[in-house]
Design a protein around this motif. Structure first.
Motif, PDB file in Angstrom:
ATOM      1  N   ALA A 242      -3.121  15.413 -28.557  1.00 32.23           N
ATOM      2  CA  ALA A 242      -2.211  14.333 -28.928  1.00 32.23           C
ATOM      3  C   ALA A 242      -1.013  14.260 -27.982  1.00 32.23           C
ATOM      4  O   ALA A 242      -0.603  13.174 -27.556  1.00 32.23           O
ATOM      5  N   ILE A 243      -0.451  15.420 -27.620  1.00 33.71           N
ATOM      6  CA  ILE A 243       0.694  15.439 -26.703  1.00 33.71           C
ATOM      7  C   ILE A 243       0.283  14.977 -25.309  1.00 33.71           C
ATOM      8  O   ILE A 243       1.007  14.229 -24.641  1.00 33.71           O
ATOM      9  N   THR A 244      -0.893  15.414 -24.856  1.00 38.71           N
ATOM     10  CA  THR A 244      -1.376  14.985 -23.549  1.00 38.71           C
ATOM     11  C   THR A 244      -1.589  13.487 -23.514  1.00 38.71           C
ATOM     12  O   THR A 244      -1.267  12.818 -22.514  1.00 38.71           O
ATOM     13  N   MET A 245      -2.122  12.914 -24.584  1.00 37.70           N
ATOM     14  CA  MET A 245      -2.281  11.463 -24.652  1.00 37.70           C
ATOM     15  C   MET A 245      -0.937  10.766 -24.538  1.00 37.70           C
ATOM     16  O   MET A 245      -0.797   9.743 -23.855  1.00 37.70           O
ATOM     17  N   SER A 246       0.089  11.326 -25.174  1.00 35.77           N
ATOM     18  CA  SER A 246       1.428  10.749 -25.094  1.00 35.77           C
ATOM     19  C   SER A 246       1.980  10.826 -23.674  1.00 35.77           C
ATOM     20  O   SER A 246       2.577   9.865 -23.167  1.00 35.77           O
ATOM     21  N   ILE A 247       1.781  11.977 -23.001  1.00 39.24           N
ATOM     22  CA  ILE A 247       2.249  12.121 -21.616  1.00 39.24           C
ATOM     23  C   ILE A 247       1.574  11.107 -20.709  1.00 39.24           C
ATOM     24  O   ILE A 247       2.223  10.451 -19.882  1.00 39.24           O
ATOM     25  N   ILE A 248       0.265  10.960 -20.849  1.00 35.78           N
ATOM     26  CA  ILE A 248      -0.482  10.001 -20.023  1.00 35.78           C
ATOM     27  C   ILE A 248       0.015   8.585 -20.279  1.00 35.78           C
ATOM     28  O   ILE A 248       0.190   7.789 -19.341  1.00 35.78           O
ATOM     29  N   ALA A 249       0.265   8.256 -21.539  1.00 33.44           N
ATOM     30  CA  ALA A 249       0.699   6.901 -21.872  1.00 33.44           C
ATOM     31  C   ALA A 249       2.071   6.582 -21.292  1.00 33.44           C
ATOM     32  O   ALA A 249       2.276   5.515 -20.706  1.00 33.44           O
ATOM     33  N   VAL A 250       3.031   7.505 -21.434  1.00 29.35           N
ATOM     34  CA  VAL A 250       4.380   7.261 -20.923  1.00 29.35           C
ATOM     35  C   VAL A 250       4.376   7.182 -19.395  1.00 29.35           C
ATOM     36  O   VAL A 250       5.006   6.311 -18.793  1.00 29.35           O
ATOM     37  N   ALA A 251       3.641   8.102 -18.741  1.00 27.04           N
ATOM     38  CA  ALA A 251       3.569   8.084 -17.281  1.00 27.04           C
ATOM     39  C   ALA A 251       2.888   6.817 -16.782  1.00 27.04           C
ATOM     40  O   ALA A 251       3.323   6.215 -15.787  1.00 27.04           O
TER      41      ALA A 251
ATOM     42  N   VAL B 122       0.838  -1.207   0.000  1.00 27.51           N
ATOM     43  CA  VAL B 122       0.000   0.000   0.000  1.00 27.51           C
ATOM     44  C   VAL B 122       0.872   1.257   0.000  1.00 27.51           C
ATOM     45  O   VAL B 122       0.637   2.199  -0.770  1.00 27.51           O
ATOM     46  N   GLN B 123       1.897   1.297   0.842  1.00 27.34           N
ATOM     47  CA  GLN B 123       2.798   2.446   0.891  1.00 27.34           C
ATOM     48  C   GLN B 123       3.539   2.608  -0.436  1.00 27.34           C
ATOM     49  O   GLN B 123       3.696   3.722  -0.948  1.00 27.34           O
ATOM     50  N   TYR B 124       3.997   1.492  -0.973  1.00 26.76           N
ATOM     51  CA  TYR B 124       4.704   1.512  -2.255  1.00 26.76           C
ATOM     52  C   TYR B 124       3.793   2.052  -3.354  1.00 26.76           C
ATOM     53  O   TYR B 124       4.188   2.913  -4.153  1.00 26.76           O
ATOM     54  N   PHE B 125       2.533   1.577  -3.375  1.00 21.06           N
ATOM     55  CA  PHE B 125       1.587   1.998  -4.405  1.00 21.06           C
ATOM     56  C   PHE B 125       1.249   3.480  -4.267  1.00 21.06           C
ATOM     57  O   PHE B 125       1.174   4.206  -5.270  1.00 21.06           O
ATOM     58  N   VAL B 126       1.044   3.950  -3.042  1.00 14.65           N
ATOM     59  CA  VAL B 126       0.699   5.357  -2.818  1.00 14.65           C
ATOM     60  C   VAL B 126       1.831   6.267  -3.271  1.00 14.65           C
ATOM     61  O   VAL B 126       1.609   7.308  -3.919  1.00 14.65           O
ATOM     62  N   LYS B 127       3.074   5.893  -2.957  1.00 18.86           N
ATOM     63  CA  LYS B 127       4.221   6.704  -3.382  1.00 18.86           C
ATOM     64  C   LYS B 127       4.315   6.757  -4.905  1.00 18.86           C
ATOM     65  O   LYS B 127       4.533   7.824  -5.492  1.00 18.86           O
ATOM     66  N   ARG B 128       4.163   5.594  -5.540  1.00 20.04           N
ATOM     67  CA  ARG B 128       4.259   5.561  -7.005  1.00 20.04           C
ATOM     68  C   ARG B 128       3.100   6.315  -7.644  1.00 20.04           C
ATOM     69  O   ARG B 128       3.274   6.986  -8.666  1.00 20.04           O
ATOM     70  N   LEU B 129       1.903   6.221  -7.049  1.00 23.60           N
ATOM     71  CA  LEU B 129       0.756   6.939  -7.593  1.00 23.60           C
ATOM     72  C   LEU B 129       0.942   8.445  -7.454  1.00 23.60           C
ATOM     73  O   LEU B 129       0.595   9.207  -8.372  1.00 23.60           O
ATOM     74  N   ALA B 130       1.499   8.894  -6.333  1.00 16.96           N
ATOM     75  CA  ALA B 130       1.766  10.315  -6.146  1.00 16.96           C
ATOM     76  C   ALA B 130       2.777  10.819  -7.180  1.00 16.96           C
ATOM     77  O   ALA B 130       2.617  11.906  -7.757  1.00 16.96           O
ATOM     78  N   THR B 131       3.821  10.025  -7.426  1.00 17.13           N
ATOM     79  CA  THR B 131       4.801  10.387  -8.461  1.00 17.13           C
ATOM     80  C   THR B 131       4.151  10.441  -9.832  1.00 17.13           C
ATOM     81  O   THR B 131       4.426  11.353 -10.635  1.00 17.13           O
ATOM     82  N   TYR B 132       3.282   9.493 -10.089  1.00 14.80           N
ATOM     83  CA  TYR B 132       2.568   9.429 -11.375  1.00 14.80           C
ATOM     84  C   TYR B 132       1.719  10.671 -11.594  1.00 14.80           C
ATOM     85  O   TYR B 132       1.767  11.304 -12.660  1.00 14.80           O
ATOM     86  N   LEU B 133       0.956  11.072 -10.579  1.00 15.65           N
ATOM     87  CA  LEU B 133       0.107  12.252 -10.692  1.00 15.65           C
ATOM     88  C   LEU B 133       0.937  13.526 -10.839  1.00 15.65           C
ATOM     89  O   LEU B 133       0.558  14.445 -11.575  1.00 15.65           O
ATOM     90  N   ALA B 134       2.084  13.569 -10.141  1.00 24.80           N
ATOM     91  CA  ALA B 134       2.960  14.739 -10.258  1.00 24.80           C
ATOM     92  C   ALA B 134       3.519  14.853 -11.675  1.00 24.80           C
ATOM     93  O   ALA B 134       3.595  15.963 -12.238  1.00 24.80           O
ATOM     94  N   VAL B 135       3.906  13.728 -12.256  1.00 29.68           N
ATOM     95  CA  VAL B 135       4.423  13.734 -13.631  1.00 29.68           C
ATOM     96  C   VAL B 135       3.347  14.205 -14.605  1.00 29.68           C
ATOM     97  O   VAL B 135       3.604  15.015 -15.507  1.00 29.68           O
ATOM     98  N   LEU B 136       2.122  13.704 -14.422  1.00 25.53           N
ATOM     99  CA  LEU B 136       1.020  14.136 -15.286  1.00 25.53           C
ATOM    100  C   LEU B 136       0.781  15.640 -15.163  1.00 25.53           C
ATOM    101  O   LEU B 136       0.622  16.342 -16.173  1.00 25.53           O
ATOM    102  N   PHE B 137       0.765  16.120 -13.924  1.00 24.87           N
ATOM    103  CA  PHE B 137       0.495  17.536 -13.691  1.00 24.87           C
ATOM    104  C   PHE B 137       1.573  18.419 -14.326  1.00 24.87           C
ATOM    105  O   PHE B 137       1.269  19.399 -15.016  1.00 24.87           O
ATOM    106  N   ILE B 138       2.835  18.058 -14.127  1.00 27.47           N
ATOM    107  CA  ILE B 138       3.934  18.856 -14.691  1.00 27.47           C
ATOM    108  C   ILE B 138       3.913  18.803 -16.217  1.00 27.47           C
ATOM    109  O   ILE B 138       4.061  19.819 -16.900  1.00 27.47           O
ATOM    110  N   GLY B 139       3.719  17.595 -16.769  1.00 30.70           N
ATOM    111  CA  GLY B 139       3.708  17.457 -18.223  1.00 30.70           C
ATOM    112  C   GLY B 139       2.569  18.226 -18.867  1.00 30.70           C
ATOM    113  O   GLY B 139       2.768  18.923 -19.881  1.00 30.70           O
TER     114      GLY B 139
END
Length: 333
Positions: free
Chosen positions: A304-313, A4-21
């Motif tokens: 199109a770029i947003t779709m690419s960001i979501i896919a890579v993240a 659970v801790q591992y998943f929450v950390k990775r999910l937070a990183t994932y959302l941060a990457v999406l937001f920045i991108g």
């Protein structure tokens, strides 16, 4: 609890990457000197052959700014953009194909890109790694050297050169496949599937050959290095058969970096194979991005770029979650 801790950390990183991108995607085009509204009005006037009055131009500009989310100051545009993207995946209508929504155009092109590129990526990865494994494990055999030579020849060739070569040989010299693929409209049927597969052979073969060489060379070097490890030598001294050592000892450890490359490749699939799709007139996301860039369609380019960001993240998140399943040395913590 560790997972659970591992998943929450990775999910937070994932959302941060999406937001920045997505934030960079919003601000970067707005710092460019060109204005899509002015370009659109100038293009419309040149096509109509008449000049609008200043009042009509201002009214048109105001309505277009409202329609395309360019109304108000930069911060209010940004908030509106985030709300539309995150809540409804809405990028507004396309400038070049008005009034068709951008999301509709993306979802129409997406199955073509997924169908072609996921199939070719998996096939090139699997075949290239199997050949590279044998070339690395039996590195002192002539057949292994020949396999390595194939990888060395294919790896540096750009895929658009491969595409042009295949078009020249298999569509012009020997007209086995169509020079310009055509996909007739219509619903799902076995005849339609046959037509799509037939027209997709050349772009698929191009992408397989383009990814084939790198997989051979990378797996060959990994397999050769892993074969010299102490635990493989110990298994050989115990009398373990060659096939068991190659598959259970060498391949299982050498494949870990290859899994990383595969998952990231699947993420970048959503960019589309730009030049390949242009050369073969293949209606995927790559051709859509080229159309958007050429016509100054900011909304379509955003989508199109947003779709690419979501896919890579998302690919990175999936890789983080499944990697411990392949490597027991990694734990969820």
């Amino acid at each position: 609890m560790g997972f659970v801790q591992y998943f929450v950390k990775r999910l937070a990183t994932y959302l941060a990457v999406l937001f920045i991108g997505i934030t960079i995607t919003f601000f970067l085009p707005r710092f460019m000197p060109s204005n899509p509204i002015d370009n659109y009005i100038a293009q419309m006037q040149s096509q109509a052959g008449q000049t609008l009055t200043p009042e009509a131009t201002q009214k048109l500009r105001s309505s277009l700014e409202e329609l395309y989310g360019l109304k108000g100051d930069l911060f209010s545009q940004y908030l509106t953009y985030l709300k539309r993207v995150f809540l409804s995946f809405d990028f507004g209508p396309s400038l070049s194909s008005y009034p068709r929504p951008v999301s509709e155009m993306i979802f129409a092109a997406l199955p073509w890109t997924i169908g072609l590129l996921i199939t070719t990526t998996f096939f090139a990865w699997l075949l290239g790694n199997l050949i590279g494994l044998m070339a690395g494990y039996y590195h002192n055999k002539r057949a292994a050297t020949a396999l390595e030579v194939i990888g060395v020849i294919l790896y540096p060739i750009p895929y658009y050169i491969l595409a042009l070569t295949l078009i020249l040989l298999l569509a012009f010299v020997w007209p086995i496949f169509p020079l310009s693929p055509t996909f007739p409209p219509g619903g799902f049927s076995f005849d339609m599937v046959g037509i799509i597969l037939y027209n997709s052979v050349l772009p698929a073969l191009t992408l397989v050959l383009a990814g084939f060489g790198w997989n051979i060379l990378s797996m060959k070097s990994l397999a050769y290095a892993t074969k010299e490890e102490a635990y493989v030598t110990f298994a050989r001294l115990k009398g373990t058969p060659d096939w068991t050592r190659m598959t259970s000892y060498v391949f299982r450890n050498a494949m870990l970096p290859q899994i990383t490359a595969l998952v990231l490749s699947i993420g970048t699939i959503f960019n589309g194979a730009l030049i390949t799709e242009i050369l073969f007139s293949y209606p995927g996301l790559g051709l859509l991005m080229r159309t958007a860039a050429g016509s100054g369609d900011y909304n379509l380019l955003y989508g199109a770029i947003t779709m690419s960001i979501i896919a890579v993240a998302t690919a990175g998140l999936i890789l983080d979650l499944i990697y411990p399943l392949f490597d027991p040395r990694i734990r969820y913590r």
